[in-house]
Write a protein that holds these residues in place. Structure first.
Motif, PDB file in Angstrom:
ATOM      1  N   ARG A  44      32.068 -19.956   7.513  1.00 21.19           N
ATOM      2  CA  ARG A  44      32.871 -20.258   6.326  1.00 21.19           C
ATOM      3  C   ARG A  44      33.171 -18.995   5.739  1.00 21.19           C
ATOM      4  NH1 ARG A  44      28.033 -22.058   2.008  1.00 21.19           N
ATOM      5  NH2 ARG A  44      26.784 -20.033   2.412  1.00 21.19           N
ATOM      6  N   GLY A  45      34.163 -18.963   4.653  1.00 20.76           N
ATOM      7  CA  GLY A  45      34.370 -17.799   3.812  1.00 20.76           C
ATOM      8  C   GLY A  45      35.048 -16.838   4.815  1.00 20.76           C
ATOM      9  N   ILE A  46      34.455 -15.714   4.284  1.00 17.65           N
ATOM     10  CA  ILE A  46      34.990 -14.291   4.929  1.00 17.65           C
ATOM     11  C   ILE A  46      34.831 -14.326   6.278  1.00 17.65           C
ATOM     12  CG2 ILE A  46      35.000 -11.733   5.177  1.00 17.65           C
ATOM     13  CD1 ILE A  46      34.055 -11.818   2.145  1.00 17.65           C
ATOM     14  N   GLY A  47      33.836 -14.798   6.971  1.00 20.28           N
ATOM     15  CA  GLY A  47      33.610 -15.055   8.428  1.00 20.28           C
ATOM     16  C   GLY A  47      34.597 -15.798   9.036  1.00 20.28           C
ATOM     17  N   ALA A  48      34.861 -16.643   8.432  1.00 20.91           N
ATOM     18  CA  ALA A  48      35.700 -17.949   9.009  1.00 20.91           C
ATOM     19  C   ALA A  48      37.080 -17.090   8.975  1.00 20.91           C
ATOM     20  CB  ALA A  48      35.743 -19.091   8.635  1.00 20.91           C
ATOM     21  N   ALA A  49      37.600 -16.381   7.965  1.00 19.69           N
ATOM     22  CA  ALA A  49      38.774 -15.795   7.780  1.00 19.69           C
ATOM     23  C   ALA A  49      38.914 -14.906   8.864  1.00 19.69           C
ATOM     24  CB  ALA A  49      39.059 -15.295   6.403  1.00 19.69           C
ATOM     25  N   ASN A  60      32.412   1.214  11.361  1.00 20.54           N
ATOM     26  CA  ASN A  60      32.970   1.429  10.009  1.00 20.54           C
ATOM     27  C   ASN A  60      32.565  -0.039   9.252  1.00 20.54           C
ATOM     28  OD1 ASN A  60      35.092   3.500   9.998  1.00 20.54           O
ATOM     29  ND2 ASN A  60      35.880   2.345  11.737  1.00 20.54           N
ATOM     30  N   ALA A  61      32.579   0.201   7.842  1.00 20.50           N
ATOM     31  CA  ALA A  61      32.056  -0.692   6.693  1.00 20.50           C
ATOM     32  C   ALA A  61      33.254  -1.296   6.132  1.00 20.50           C
ATOM     33  CB  ALA A  61      30.981  -0.231   6.212  1.00 20.50           C
ATOM     34  N   VAL A  62      33.369  -2.610   6.063  1.00 22.56           N
ATOM     35  CA  VAL A  62      34.292  -3.269   4.941  1.00 22.56           C
ATOM     36  C   VAL A  62      33.604  -3.480   3.702  1.00 22.56           C
ATOM     37  CG1 VAL A  62      36.336  -4.796   4.366  1.00 22.56           C
ATOM     38  CG2 VAL A  62      36.471  -3.584   6.484  1.00 22.56           C
ATOM     39  N   CYS A  63      34.010  -3.183   2.508  1.00 23.02           N
ATOM     40  CA  CYS A  63      33.121  -3.346   1.164  1.00 23.02           C
ATOM     41  C   CYS A  63      33.975  -4.277   0.466  1.00 23.02           C
ATOM     42  CB  CYS A  63      32.865  -2.226   0.722  1.00 23.02           C
ATOM     43  SG  CYS A  63      31.888  -1.106   1.840  1.00 23.02           S
ATOM     44  N   PRO A  64      33.851  -5.690   0.243  1.00 28.79           N
ATOM     45  CA  PRO A  64      34.697  -6.458  -0.475  1.00 28.79           C
ATOM     46  C   PRO A  64      34.263  -6.336  -1.999  1.00 28.79           C
ATOM     47  CG  PRO A  64      34.032  -7.610   1.434  1.00 28.79           C
ATOM     48  CD  PRO A  64      33.185  -6.373   1.309  1.00 28.79           C
ATOM     49  N   GLY A  65      35.086  -6.644  -2.886  1.00 32.29           N
ATOM     50  CA  GLY A  65      34.519  -6.763  -4.377  1.00 32.29           C
ATOM     51  C   GLY A  65      34.456  -8.368  -4.293  1.00 32.29           C
ATOM     52  N   PRO A 112      39.558 -13.925   0.838  1.00 30.15           N
ATOM     53  CA  PRO A 112      39.193 -13.662   2.012  1.00 30.15           C
ATOM     54  C   PRO A 112      39.991 -13.307   3.227  1.00 30.15           C
ATOM     55  CG  PRO A 112      38.193 -15.884   1.392  1.00 30.15           C
ATOM     56  CD  PRO A 112      39.411 -15.394   0.472  1.00 30.15           C
ATOM     57  N   ASP A 113      41.280 -13.599   3.309  1.00 28.72           N
ATOM     58  CA  ASP A 113      42.368 -13.331   4.122  1.00 28.72           C
ATOM     59  C   ASP A 113      42.579 -11.594   4.251  1.00 28.72           C
ATOM     60  OD1 ASP A 113      42.689 -15.844   5.334  1.00 28.72           O
ATOM     61  OD2 ASP A 113      44.437 -16.083   4.477  1.00 28.72           O
ATOM     62  N   GLU A 114      42.291 -11.266   2.962  1.00 23.92           N
ATOM     63  CA  GLU A 114      42.732  -9.726   2.504  1.00 23.92           C
ATOM     64  C   GLU A 114      41.621  -8.822   3.150  1.00 23.92           C
ATOM     65  OE1 GLU A 114      44.573  -9.046  -1.568  1.00 23.92           O
ATOM     66  OE2 GLU A 114      43.086 -10.443  -1.659  1.00 23.92           O
ATOM     67  N   ALA A 136      41.679  -6.223   6.915  1.00 23.35           N
ATOM     68  CA  ALA A 136      41.273  -4.971   6.826  1.00 23.35           C
ATOM     69  C   ALA A 136      40.221  -4.842   8.136  1.00 23.35           C
ATOM     70  CB  ALA A 136      40.549  -4.631   5.651  1.00 23.35           C
ATOM     71  N   VAL A 137      39.313  -5.830   8.243  1.00 24.32           N
ATOM     72  CA  VAL A 137      38.860  -5.830   9.541  1.00 24.32           C
ATOM     73  C   VAL A 137      39.539  -5.954  10.828  1.00 24.32           C
ATOM     74  CG1 VAL A 137      37.126  -7.200  10.871  1.00 24.32           C
ATOM     75  CG2 VAL A 137      36.787  -7.006   8.404  1.00 24.32           C
ATOM     76  N   ALA A 138      40.555  -6.659  10.738  1.00 27.98           N
ATOM     77  CA  ALA A 138      41.616  -6.742  11.926  1.00 27.98           C
ATOM     78  C   ALA A 138      41.946  -5.428  12.401  1.00 27.98           C
ATOM     79  CB  ALA A 138      42.389  -7.862  11.812  1.00 27.98           C
ATOM     80  N   TRP A 139      42.524  -4.855  11.343  1.00 29.51           N
ATOM     81  CA  TRP A 139      43.021  -3.429  11.753  1.00 29.51           C
ATOM     82  C   TRP A 139      42.061  -2.405  12.233  1.00 29.51           C
ATOM     83  CZ3 TRP A 139      42.280   1.404   8.655  1.00 29.51           C
ATOM     84  CH2 TRP A 139      43.213   2.527   9.285  1.00 29.51           C
ATOM     85  N   LEU A 140      40.807  -2.556  11.675  1.00 28.13           N
ATOM     86  CA  LEU A 140      39.667  -1.552  12.214  1.00 28.13           C
ATOM     87  C   LEU A 140      39.449  -1.838  13.593  1.00 28.13           C
ATOM     88  CD1 LEU A 140      37.438  -1.506   9.081  1.00 28.13           C
ATOM     89  CD2 LEU A 140      38.773   0.571   9.956  1.00 28.13           C
ATOM     90  N   ALA A 141      39.740  -2.974  14.051  1.00 24.93           N
ATOM     91  CA  ALA A 141      39.299  -3.627  15.435  1.00 24.93           C
ATOM     92  C   ALA A 141      40.492  -3.058  16.494  1.00 24.93           C
ATOM     93  CB  ALA A 141      39.186  -5.233  15.375  1.00 24.93           C
ATOM     94  N   THR A 142      41.508  -2.676  16.236  1.00 23.66           N
ATOM     95  CA  THR A 142      42.532  -2.281  16.894  1.00 23.66           C
ATOM     96  C   THR A 142      42.529  -1.045  17.610  1.00 23.66           C
ATOM     97  OG1 THR A 142      44.012  -1.512  15.128  1.00 23.66           O
ATOM     98  CG2 THR A 142      44.269  -3.943  15.374  1.00 23.66           C
ATOM     99  N   PRO A 143      43.153  -0.747  18.494  1.00 20.64           N
ATOM    100  CA  PRO A 143      43.310   0.798  19.080  1.00 20.64           C
ATOM    101  C   PRO A 143      44.064   1.604  18.372  1.00 20.64           C
ATOM    102  CG  PRO A 143      44.021  -1.047  20.984  1.00 20.64           C
ATOM    103  CD  PRO A 143      43.706  -1.815  19.583  1.00 20.64           C
TER     104      PRO A 143
END
Length: 261
Positions: free
Chosen positions: A19-24, A183-188, A229-231, A235-242
């Motif tokens: 759910r939530g951020i994880g599902a997004a 890396n870490a992503v830090c949501p508000g 959550p999509d925002e 950020a996560v998706a970009w960090l995962a890319t080459p």
């Protein structure tokens, strides 16, 4: 031109995926071409999400508590049998609970550390050998602005999230020359069930309306809004890319400017 599916064929494992951020995050990584392992405590929620994802993601759901080191080892073994070694790990599973410092029990303190910090450690430890053998990997830890600045009444949670950022930085240095980034992503404050629980708690303790309680959280963001959550997933998706190969050991705040590094 960048590939429209930059993670094509990569095996991504997302914790707290139901759910939530994880599902997004899971939806976004699937759109980027990854094959997915979904980890979480609720098997039903994981299966519901798996049914929504494209067939190309070949989603495999595993019910697992990230605070159980042996269960994590078994889950990663199962994931590798299905999709091969994990190449993208997103440590999203977490829990927040508020209490004044003097009423923070030993049990609350330990639970916040176990779920938020130890779980990230167990999963990173389980994922790392396959990444090292492949000479490529991405670990993204979902921390929090609470790990960058702290908040009153959540000492245990903030301490755990500060620990996640410390873990991120130390591991990033250790594997920097191995084709792996950490890396870490830090949501508000983000539009999730966790935020709604916080709104409910404010209403219960202060007698404020839902609108007033929510507005208090919105004011913490200089943009005057709640993060979606999509925002965070973007950020996560970009960090995962080459393309993010040179981004390592960072704690990236997704908070509208609440925290500026």
């Amino acid at each position: 031109m960048p590939s429209p599916v930059p993670l094509a064929g990569r095996h991504a494992l997302v914790t707290g995926a139901g759910r939530g951020i994880g599902a997004a995050i899971a939806r976004r990584l699937a759109a980027d071409g990854a094959v997915l392992t979904l980890l979480g405590r609720g098997a039903e929620a994981l299966q519901t999400l798996a049914a929504e994802l494209p067939a190309s993601a070949r989603p495999h759901a595993i019910a697992c508590d990230v605070g159980d080191a042996q269960a994590i080892a078994r889950a990663f073994h199962e994931a590798a049998e299905v999709h091969g070694g994990v190449q993208v790990l997103v440590n999203n599973a977490g829990q927040a609970e508020a209490a004044p410092f003097g009423r923070t029990s030993d049990e609350l303190w330990q639970r916040m550390l176990t779920v938020n910090l130890s779980g990230s450690f167990y999963c990173a430890r389980a994922a790392l050998p396959a990444m090292q053998r492949a000479g490529w990997g991405r670990i993204v830890n979902i921390a929090s602005t609470a790990g960058q600045r702290g908040y009153a009444y959540v000492a245990a949670y903030a301490a755990a999230k500060h620990g996640v950022i410390g873990l991120t930085r130390s591991l990033a240095l250790e594997v920097a020359a191995q084709g792996i980034t950490v890396n870490a992503v830090c949501p508000g404050y983000t539009e999730t069930a966790l935020l709604q629980a916080s709104v409910d708690q404010v209403m219960h303790k202060t007698g404020r309306s839902a609108e007033d309680a929510r507005a208090a959280f919105e004011r913490s963001n200089p943009q005057g809004r709640i993060v979606q959550p999509d925002e965070v997933a973007d950020a996560v998706a970009w960090l995962a890319t080459p393309a993010a190969a040179s981004i390592n050991g960072q704690s990236i705040s997704v908070s509208g400017g609440e925290v500026m590094n």
